[in-house]
Design a protein around this motif. Structure first.
Motif, short mmCIF file in Angstrom:
data_model
loop_
_atom_site.label_atom_id
_atom_site.label_comp_id
_atom_site.label_asym_id
_atom_site.label_seq_id
_atom_site.Cartn_x
_atom_site.Cartn_y
_atom_site.Cartn_z
N THR A 85 53.43 66.64 107.18
CA THR A 85 52.27 67.48 106.13
C THR A 85 52.24 66.28 105.53
O THR A 85 51.99 65.84 103.99
CB THR A 85 52.62 68.84 105.47
N THR A 86 54.05 65.92 104.57
CA THR A 86 53.62 65.05 103.35
C THR A 86 53.41 63.43 104.21
O THR A 86 52.72 63.47 102.69
CB THR A 86 55.74 65.11 103.19
N GLN A 87 53.40 62.99 105.00
CA GLN A 87 52.86 62.03 104.82
C GLN A 87 50.88 62.09 105.49
O GLN A 87 51.15 61.28 104.65
CB GLN A 87 53.00 61.59 106.35
N ARG A 88 50.70 63.54 105.91
CA ARG A 88 49.20 63.76 106.33
C ARG A 88 48.51 63.46 103.89
O ARG A 88 47.96 62.69 103.93
CB ARG A 88 48.48 64.32 106.28
N VAL A 89 49.60 64.31 103.28
CA VAL A 89 49.00 64.53 101.94
C VAL A 89 49.51 62.80 101.59
O VAL A 89 48.31 62.12 100.46
CB VAL A 89 49.41 65.05 101.40
N ALA A 90 50.34 62.24 101.83
CA ALA A 90 50.35 60.95 101.14
C ALA A 90 49.56 60.21 100.96
O ALA A 90 49.29 58.88 100.58
CB ALA A 90 51.88 60.62 101.33
N GLU A 91 49.13 60.06 102.47
CA GLU A 91 48.07 58.80 102.93
C GLU A 91 46.78 59.07 102.54
O GLU A 91 45.86 58.20 101.73
CB GLU A 91 47.92 59.90 104.64
N GLY A 106 43.77 55.41 95.85
CA GLY A 106 44.05 54.19 95.31
C GLY A 106 44.77 55.24 93.89
O GLY A 106 45.85 54.61 92.79
N LEU A 107 45.65 56.37 94.79
CA LEU A 107 47.09 56.86 94.20
C LEU A 107 48.50 56.57 94.40
O LEU A 107 47.76 55.75 95.69
CB LEU A 107 47.11 58.31 93.48
N GLU A 108 49.72 56.79 93.88
CA GLU A 108 51.21 56.36 93.99
C GLU A 108 51.79 57.34 94.09
O GLU A 108 52.51 57.57 93.95
CB GLU A 108 51.49 54.91 93.41
#
Ligand SMILES: [Zn+2]
Ligand SMILES: [Zn+2]
Length: 413
Positions: free
Chosen positions: A41-47, A53-55
């Motif tokens: 979930t963390t990875q999907r949201v981060a992608e 364009g966010l970090e």
């Protein structure tokens, strides 16, 4: 940008992205992850955030993330989503049913995550266009259900520089399109307790030569809630409800160990603080009569979530602006616990209830924390409108110079 312009842009954004947004929620729903194991979930949201364009910055223990939008030193508003699922079996017959045995998004955290993500993507566009009057911090916290994820976020500096914080939670008692608001406490304190009785054990023919733990545990299970109802102010809505009792393995043997586990819920701060001591005292008196030893393991959960009045007014203004006044519903204080309370101990803010009830559903089957829980997905767009407009309202408010009380000058009067 406020008013009609914002509404038009957001409506167009949601129309364009509707399929993508629903698909994102369904993907999370199919792949639920339990507290502190929300890696995918963390990875999907981060992608998705990076694509906008966010970090994003992943929290130190590897799940959950923080993501800032906008720059400069204007006011900062935080929007919080929780990302964990529950250890329940998904009992729905839908194409997006959980694919993970024994895990389900039965508290709607997939919806909260999707709402805050889509809100962030829209606000990132606003920031690039120079239309964000401050900064917004997205908090995707792990482990709300444990609870404890909120503490991880706070320890990682998630509230540093934050002026105000908002969150929403699915509410199947309200129709999709409605938003439940309340000033003051909106969720309750929730603690867990484990009572363990022990004795020598023995033959059921000779209970007088041992300590009859099954009988004593039965007394604890019924007498403790009864005594509490007479020892705690009824206005505190104090409730002890057992969820598990276990003792023994044969019909003719008195066991040497017996356990009861349950939750304590409470609307009142003073009663919450006094609870562990009072329960210890009552346990000793109930169990003492039967000669058993008693051990109490009392685990503190979360304090009540107390919504700040100005923040609720901002939610109200945002609802009126984006959804119309008829979307606002009042909502009772729930006996559910919510670890958003930890944030509100440090900064002002509020939690809103997002109606998720579809028109055709049988409501009792759709309560939170049940394997049948599901939402009317139209609620997701409503949540995005609410979060976007609330963040902007709070930022504009934060930019307003604070007017000093006018000083009366008698000579000029
Ligand atoms: Zn929950
Ligand atoms: Zn929840």
């Amino acid at each position: 940008m406020q008013g009609r312009d914002l509404q038009e842009q957001l409506t167009a954004f949601l129309a364009r992205r509707k399929r993508e947004i629903i698909e994102f929620r369904r993907d999370l729903h199919m792949h639920p992850e339990l507290a502190f194991a929300e890696h995918r979930t963390t990875q999907r949201v981060a992608e998705r955030l990076r694509a906008a364009g966010l970090e994003p910055v992943v929290l130190p223990q590897g799940t959950g993330l923080i993501c800032d939008i906008g720059s400069g030193d204007g006011p900062m508003v935080a929007l919080r989503a929780d990302i964990d699922a529950l250890p329940l079996t998904d009992e729905k017959d839908v194409p997006y049913r959980s694919t993970v045995p024994g895990a389900a998004h039965a508290c709607g955290h997939d919806v909260h995550t999707t709402v805050v993500l889509a809100t962030g993507v829209f606000l990132a566009q606003q920031a690039r266009a120079g239309a964000l009057p401050g900064r917004v911090r997205l908090l995707f916290q792990p482990a709300e259900e444990l609870p404890g994820g909120a503490r991880e976020v706070i320890n990682a500096g998630g509230l540093d520089g934050v002026d105000r914080i908002f969150a929403l939670h699915c509410d199947p008692r309200l129709k999709a399109g409605q938003v439940g608001l309340r000033v003051g406490p909106i969720t309750a304190a929730c603690d867990q307790l484990l009572v363990r009785l022990s004795g020598p054990g023995g033959h059921t023919a000779r209970p007088h030569l041992t300590a009859d733990l099954v009988y004593a545990l039965g007394k604890v299970v019924t007498e403790l809630p009864a005594a509490l109802s007479r020892r705690v102010d009824p206005r505190a809505s104090f409730s002890l409800v057992w969820g598990r009792v276990a003792a023994g393995s044969a019909p003719n043997a008195i066991p040497d160990d017996a356990v009861a586990e349950g939750t304590v819920r409470c609307l009142d701060d003073a009663a919450w603080h006094a609870a562990p001591g009072l329960i210890r005292e009552l346990l000793d008196s109930v169990v003492g009569a039967y000669g058993a030893s008693v051990e109490l393991n009392y685990r503190r959960g979360v304090p009540p979530t107390v919504n700040e009045a100005d923040s609720v007014q901002m939610l109200r203004d945002a609802c009126t602006q984006m959804l119309g006044e008829q979307s606002i519903a009042s909502t009772p204080q729930s006996l559910g616990g919510e670890d958003f309370a930890w944030y509100l101990e440090q900064v002002p803010g509020a939690l809103a209830r997002l109606g998720t009830h579809g028109p055709a559903w049988d409501s009792p089957m759709l309560d939170l924390h049940r394997g049948t829980f599901d939402v009317d997905e139209n609620a997701i767009g409503v949540g995005v409108q609410l979060m976007v407009a609330t963040a902007l309202t709070a930022l504009w408010d934060g930019r307003r110079p604070r007017t000093e009380e006018p000083v009366e000058d008698a000579a000029l009067a």
